[in-house]
Design an enzyme around this catalytic site. Structure first.
Site, short mmCIF file in Angstrom:
data_model
loop_
_atom_site.label_atom_id
_atom_site.label_comp_id
_atom_site.label_asym_id
_atom_site.label_seq_id
_atom_site.Cartn_x
_atom_site.Cartn_y
_atom_site.Cartn_z
N TYR A 36 11.37 69.73 20.31
CA TYR A 36 10.76 68.10 20.84
C TYR A 36 12.05 67.44 20.74
CZ TYR A 36 6.17 69.53 17.68
OH TYR A 36 5.73 70.41 17.13
N LEU A 79 -5.58 64.05 13.08
CA LEU A 79 -6.09 62.14 12.88
C LEU A 79 -6.44 62.21 15.03
CD1 LEU A 79 -3.78 60.31 11.07
CD2 LEU A 79 -6.18 60.53 10.35
N ARG A 106 -4.34 62.88 17.80
CA ARG A 106 -2.92 62.19 17.36
C ARG A 106 -3.56 60.11 17.62
NH1 ARG A 106 -4.44 66.61 20.25
NH2 ARG A 106 -2.70 67.95 20.19
N GLY A 107 -4.24 60.44 16.89
CA GLY A 107 -4.03 58.60 16.19
C GLY A 107 -5.53 58.27 17.24
N SER A 127 -8.16 57.52 14.25
CA SER A 127 -7.55 56.69 12.82
C SER A 127 -7.69 56.07 12.56
CB SER A 127 -5.77 56.91 13.19
OG SER A 127 -6.00 55.77 14.04
N1 LIG Z 1 1.76 73.57 16.60
C1 LIG Z 1 1.52 72.90 17.53
O1 LIG Z 1 1.48 73.45 18.84
C2 LIG Z 1 1.80 71.76 17.24
C3 LIG Z 1 0.88 70.73 18.03
C4 LIG Z 1 1.45 69.13 18.41
C5 LIG Z 1 1.60 68.44 16.69
N2 LIG Z 1 1.79 69.72 16.26
C6 LIG Z 1 2.50 69.06 14.77
O2 LIG Z 1 1.94 68.68 14.14
C7 LIG Z 1 2.60 66.93 13.43
C8 LIG Z 1 1.49 66.38 13.67
O3 LIG Z 1 0.38 66.61 14.75
P1 LIG Z 1 0.00 64.74 15.26
O4 LIG Z 1 1.03 64.38 15.52
O5 LIG Z 1 -0.80 65.20 16.57
O6 LIG Z 1 -0.80 64.13 13.99
P2 LIG Z 1 -1.46 63.15 14.22
O7 LIG Z 1 -1.86 62.76 12.91
O8 LIG Z 1 -3.08 64.04 14.84
O9 LIG Z 1 -1.46 62.18 14.73
C9 LIG Z 1 -0.04 61.24 14.78
C10 LIG Z 1 -0.29 60.16 15.59
O10 LIG Z 1 -1.88 59.51 14.83
C11 LIG Z 1 -1.35 57.78 14.69
N3 LIG Z 1 -2.38 57.40 13.58
C12 LIG Z 1 -3.04 56.74 12.49
N4 LIG Z 1 -3.38 56.15 11.70
C13 LIG Z 1 -2.58 56.82 10.96
C14 LIG Z 1 -2.41 57.24 9.72
N5 LIG Z 1 -2.36 56.96 8.89
N6 LIG Z 1 -0.88 58.52 9.70
C15 LIG Z 1 -0.74 59.23 10.34
N7 LIG Z 1 -0.49 59.13 11.53
C16 LIG Z 1 -1.64 58.26 12.17
C17 LIG Z 1 0.17 57.89 14.75
O11 LIG Z 1 0.17 57.02 15.94
P3 LIG Z 1 1.01 55.40 15.72
O12 LIG Z 1 2.13 55.93 15.55
O13 LIG Z 1 1.34 54.76 17.59
O14 LIG Z 1 -0.10 54.46 15.25
C18 LIG Z 1 0.50 59.21 14.65
O15 LIG Z 1 1.60 59.11 15.91
C19 LIG Z 1 3.19 66.64 14.49
O16 LIG Z 1 4.56 65.90 14.15
C20 LIG Z 1 4.08 68.00 15.00
O17 LIG Z 1 5.17 68.40 13.74
C21 LIG Z 1 1.93 71.09 16.20
#
Ligand SMILES: NC(=O)c1ccc[n+]([C@@H]2O[C@H](COP(=O)([O-])OP(=O)(O)OC[C@H]3O[C@@H](n4cnc5c(N)ncnc54)[C@H](OP(=O)(O)O)[C@@H]3O)[C@@H](O)[C@H]2O)c1
Length: 331
Positions: free
Chosen positions: A56, A206, A208-209, A212
């Site tokens: 990352y 979510l 990736r938002g 959301s």
């Molecule tokens: N194993 C894998 O292959 C893999 C792949 C991807 C991620 N991950 C891990 O999983 C974690 C979470 O994944 P993700 O980023 O895909 O997560 P997510 O929670 O689906 O999406 C996060 C994005 O959603 C938006 N959002 C809007 N409302 C929210 C709220 N109330 N709470 C949190 N986010 C909100 C934010 O964007 P804005 O800030 O732009 O509003 C935030 O950056 C990553 O940080 C990483 O550690 C693992």
């Protein structure tokens, strides 16, 4: 904050985890001070599971977490770290390297960047097609025996790979995308995890938002924001997908919660063996996510939610085509 145990051999962790990827630019520019304040707010709220990857932003995310965690009792949180994804000097990804000698090399760098003597859950980010999973897990097993790693996890692999890995050393959890619009894990992967006593940490809850409640069709991803390359956010699919979010918003209204809270709570309600990770990168988003774990969804609520967003309802793959071939499951 309640706790959940990752599988029969894994650690007890907070029922909601925090993923730090978005704090290192995956979703466009992020604010370092706000990122650190978000990690602190999460810890204060009882979140103990923190997820990162050495790739990352090429170690940036681990250094950020190290700064946020400085001075904290090492036993008060758990670090989940992914490795094996190769980067180039630009934004490109360069495949995978999960050879035993590479695993040890990656771990040495991660321990140094994180400023710790052990990692709680260490996992290959993807299967390296050139290396049998037994060899990769065998190398991590040696690191467990040497005290550098506490538990072994996996990420985005299929059910057969989970079985093979588990035969070498008990696997604590599989990290994989799971949300209302990404339900492929339910067919084979989740039953296999349950049979073997392995937990699931769900990312992308979510999407990736996208689901959301904060994304709109007119919103374009800024420079460096990976959502600009995501088929589900593309101009041909986003309106269809946001119509699902509006259906979800109507259900959220009846529950007196937000769309994001409903989407997180739905994942959490799929089993005590599942720990949703949220990618909040600001205190405001985190503050919205946390109460989701207190939301009590009845069988009727779950049925309403699934009526609003039936399985397979989303349009577009969950990753750009170049990344789809190396996932354990489809959409
Ligand atoms: N194993 C894998 O292959 C893999 C792949 C991807 C991620 N991950 C891990 O999983 C974690 C979470 O994944 P993700 O980023 O895909 O997560 P997510 O929670 O689906 O999406 C996060 C994005 O959603 C938006 N959002 C809007 N409302 C929210 C709220 N109330 N709470 C949190 N986010 C909100 C934010 O964007 P804005 O800030 O732009 O509003 C935030 O950056 C990553 O940080 C990483 O550690 C693992």
């Amino acid at each position: 904050m309640h706790t959940r145990t990752l599988g029969t051999t894994g650690p007890a962790v907070s029922a909601l985890g925090l993923g730090a990827m978005g704090m290192s630019g995956a979703y466009g520019a992020s604010d370092r001070a706000e990122s650190i304040a978000t990690v602190h707010a999460a810890l204060e709220a009882g979140v103990t599971l923190l997820d990162t990857g050495d790739f990352y932003a090429m170690g940036h995310n681990e250094l950020l977490l190290a700064e946020a965690l400085r001075g904290r009792d090492r036993d008060s949180y758990q670090l989940s770290v992914k490795f094996g994804m190769l980067r180039g000097p630009g934004p490109e990804f360069g495949g995978h390297d999960c050879r035993p000698e590479a695993v040890k090399n990656f771990l040495a760098y991660s321990l140094t960047r994180l400023g710790t003597d052990h990692i709680d859950i260490y996992r290959p980010a993807r299967l390296d097609p050139a290396v049998p999973i037994e060899e990769t897990v065998g190398a991590i097993k040696e690191l467990v025996e040497a005290g550098y790693v506490r538990h072994i996890g996996l990420s985005e692999v299929d059910a057969a790979t989970v079985r093979r890995a588990h035969s070498v050393h008990p696997i604590a959890d599989l990290q994989i995308e799971y949300s209302l619009i990404s339900r492929a894990v339910e067919a084979d992967v989740l039953p296999t995890l349950r049979e073997l006593g392995i937990g699931l940490t769900a990312y992308g809850v979510l999407s990736r938002g996208l689901i959301s409640g904060h994304w709109s069709a007119g919103h374009t991803a800024g420079p460096g924001d990976a959502r600009g390359l995501s088929p589900r956010f593309s101009s041909e699919n986003v309106e269809h997908n946001l119509a699902l979010v509006e259906a979800l918003r109507r259900v959220a209204g009846t529950k007196g919660c937000t769309v994001a809270q409903l989407a997180i709570a739905w994942v959490a309600a799929q089993g005590q063996d599942i720990v949703p990770l949220v990618g909040a990168r600001t205190r405001e988003r985190l503050a919205e996510a946390l109460p989701a774990m207190e939301l009590d969804l009845t069988a009727d609520d779950l049925a309403e939610i699934e009526k609003a967003v039936p399985p397979g309802a989303a349009r577009g793959d969950r990753y750009p085509s170049a990344f789809m071939s190396n996932l354990g499951v489809g959409n």
